[in-house]
Write an enzyme that holds these catalytic residues in place. Structure first.
Site, PDB file in Angstrom:
ATOM      1  N   GLU A 188     -59.731  89.988-137.974  1.00  0.00           N
ATOM      2  CA  GLU A 188     -58.864  90.823-137.129  1.00  0.00           C
ATOM      3  C   GLU A 188     -59.390  90.916-135.708  1.00  0.00           C
ATOM      4  O   GLU A 188     -59.289  91.958-135.054  1.00  0.00           O
ATOM      5  CB  GLU A 188     -58.658  92.210-137.745  1.00  0.00           C
ATOM      6  CG  GLU A 188     -57.833  92.175-139.015  1.00  0.00           C
ATOM      7  CD  GLU A 188     -57.255  93.526-139.404  1.00  0.00           C
ATOM      8  OE1 GLU A 188     -57.224  94.441-138.549  1.00  0.00           O
ATOM      9  OE2 GLU A 188     -56.818  93.668-140.557  1.00  0.00           O
ATOM     10  N   HIS A 218     -63.141  99.353-141.083  1.00  0.00           N
ATOM     11  CA  HIS A 218     -64.069  98.866-142.101  1.00  0.00           C
ATOM     12  C   HIS A 218     -65.483  98.997-141.546  1.00  0.00           C
ATOM     13  O   HIS A 218     -65.695  98.901-140.337  1.00  0.00           O
ATOM     14  CB  HIS A 218     -63.834  97.380-142.405  1.00  0.00           C
ATOM     15  CG  HIS A 218     -62.576  97.082-143.160  1.00  0.00           C
ATOM     16  ND1 HIS A 218     -62.557  96.326-144.305  1.00  0.00           N
ATOM     17  CD2 HIS A 218     -61.288  97.421-142.927  1.00  0.00           C
ATOM     18  CE1 HIS A 218     -61.317  96.209-144.743  1.00  0.00           C
ATOM     19  NE2 HIS A 218     -60.532  96.866-143.920  1.00  0.00           N
TER      20      HIS A 218
END
Length: 549
Positions: A51, A323
């Protein structure tokens, strides 16, 4: 002066949450991610990012880490990019972007997986002058689980993607290179996808190598509930279970009211370590497979694994991503330490270093009775184990054997890799489950294709009717409405028709057939049948193509 061969390789994988226009505080967080990577201890040698969607963010991280990670590759895929990048201490000799054949649906534009062209970023990194001094790195971000339970239509996509990853890893290990698979796999350790990778490829989940009794899912998952463990605390989930996602210590998982307490100039908000963590789970992994042991003269071990990048942004107070990172360190252990003779390939195989588990077993079960040793307490045993782990690490593969065994997962069948001549396989019932899921998804897509095709023809008929009605329309505004409705409807029907004819009956149908053939072929081999048969030969129901589409 040539750089000496590394005795350790430090690894980091991180989903950066860097969606342009969507991810909050993206630029500030990306800059800090790069700064923290540059300050990390131990210094990372290979970093896999997911990402990381924009060149701007990639260049920002590269600028911050240029002195410790001078080499890097940003991978391009799909209309909007794959979001994958690899940074390295050593030169990247080759690079490939492998796109998944099955990767979401273009109609789910609000999810975007199909449009970013998800796949595997592959890199061959040379860390030494020898022919086998190569690390093959595979960085991926598989399809997100937007749906759950038996109605999860994306299960088929993630299963196919895990299958493709396993094939890539298997090929790299057969070339005799150290192999790393890193990334956000969107799976938990008890999942079918996890079993596919660890059973069909000679790699190990580095976290489970050191924490074999760690959780197999979040606390509410049936596989984890079956273990009858208490709800873990936030601290335990981080230290023992490796839960880098969805835990209460990540500020992006907080409720909006809690997030408002963060910001520039506001006091730091902490989460007590004994907070119960119902949702924390593992989605990010580092898998590793050994190289050719005789050629390397030793074996790679897992020295440490931990959840990292848990610090907050120094000014904004938020977590650096939704995350946390997963970090691991591999250490190289020479096969022999003989000072009287030169080590040969035969000596490497015949005189191995004993893995930690064997050393501990010998120390605790086969030692001769000794009054002094009988006084040793449990603390002493723990210290012995810790000392052995620090000195030798835990082997990815025993130097005494060329076969490979993944650590078994509780409540899951044991992988059946038996010899280098027998292809790795899954239990037959697992292949049946994959084929059943594939058939279910195929039926769904066939129904969708039929509906979309009918939608196109329906609007063609409606448009013709509207044009006829315009001729007899008494007022101009009625004619305008008829033309507007027919035009919009026909445009929507045309899009649906093109999706059905070009995608569902085209690329996806062929990818489903290919995947189905590979699974049936692998099942036949695992069951002792013939490999490489034509589609459907020997299968119930006739031709295999008809069985899938």
């Amino acid at each position: 002066m040539e750089e000496s061969l590394p005795t350790e390789i430090s690894l980091v994988t991180l989903n950066c949450w860097g969606l342009k226009y969507i991810s909050k505080l993206r630029r500030e967080r990306m800059t800090e991610i790069g700064r923290q990577l540059a300050l990390a201890d131990p210094q990372p040698h290979i970093v896999a990012l997911q990402e990381c969607w924009t060149q701007e963010d990639y260049r920002s991280i590269r600028h911050q880490t240029r002195f410790i990670l001078p080499y890097g590759k940003f991978y391009h895929s799909g209309p909007f990019g794959g979001g994958l990048a690899i940074l390295s201490r050593w030169p990247i000799e080759e690079s490939t972007m492998f796109r998944y054949p099955l990767n979401g649906r273009p109609t789910a534009f609000f999810r975007g997986d199909w449009f970013v062209g998800k796949g595997v970023a592959c890199a061959r990194i040379r860390y030494g002058p020898g022919p086998k001094h190569i690390v093959e790195v595979f960085n991926t971000h598989t399809h997100a689980p937007y749906e759950h339970g038996p109605d999860d239509s994306y299960q088929c996509h993630r299963t196919a993607q895990a299958w493709e990853v396993a094939k890539l890893l298997r090929g790299a290990v057969e070339r005799g290179h150290l192999v790393l698979a890193m990334g956000d796999f969107n799976m938990i350790p008890s999942s079918l996808e996890h079993r596919i990778i660890t059973s069909l490829a000679p790699v190990r989940d580095t976290w489970r190598v050191l924490h074999p009794d760690s959780a197999v899912g979040p606390a509410h998952h049936p596989a984890e509930q079956a273990r009858h463990r208490p709800i873990p605390t936030a601290e335990f989930n981080i230290l023992e279970n490796g839960a880098a996602s969805d835990g209460p210590t990540n500020t992006w998982r907080w409720a909006p009211a809690q997030q408002k307490q963060l910001g520039q100039g506001k006091p730091e908000v902490t989460v007590p370590p004994d907070t119960l963590d119902h949702k924390g789970k593992r989605l990010d992994y580092i898998f590793a497979g050994p190289g050719t042991l005789p050629a390397l003269g030793g074996s790679w071990t897992v020295r440490r694994a931990r959840v990292g990048m848990m610090m907050r942004h120094p000014e904004l107070g938020c977590s650096l991503s939704d995350h946390f990172a997963v970090e691991a360190t591999l250490a190289f252990q020479p096969s022999t330490t003989s000072s009287s003779s030169t080590t040969t390939a035969a000596a490497v195989i015949e005189s191995p270093v004993i893995p930690v588990s064997s050393q501990l077993a010998t120390a605790t079960t086969t030692a001769k009775p000794n009054p002094e040793k009988e006084k040793e307490t449990s603390t002493g045993t723990a210290e012995t184990k810790e000392t052995l782990e620090i000195k030798a690490g835990t082997y990815l593969q025993s130097p005494t054997t060329s076969s490979f065994h993944s650590l078994p997962i509780p409540s899951s069948p044991k992988p059946s890799i038996t010899s280098p001549h027998q292809p790795p396989s899954l239990p037959l019932q697992t292949y049946d489950a994959i084929l059943a899921n594939l058939a279910q998804y195929t039926r769904r897509e066939r129904a969708q294709t039929t509906w979309r095709t009918r939608h196109l023809f329906l609007w063609v008929l409606v448009t013709i009717g509207c044009y006829v009605a315009v001729w007899f329309s008494p007022r101009n505004f009625v004619a305008f409405l008829l033309m507007l409705v027919s035009s919009l409807g026909l445009a929507a029907g045309t899009v649906d028709g093109l999706m059905a004819l070009l995608f569902f009956n085209g690329a996806e149908a062929r990818a489903l057939k290919e995947f189905g053939w590979e699974v049936r072929n692998a099942r036949a081999i695992a069951g002792g049948g013939h490999r490489g048969e034509e589609d459907g030969v020997g299968e119930e129901g006739g031709n295999g193509d008809d069985a899938l589409y």
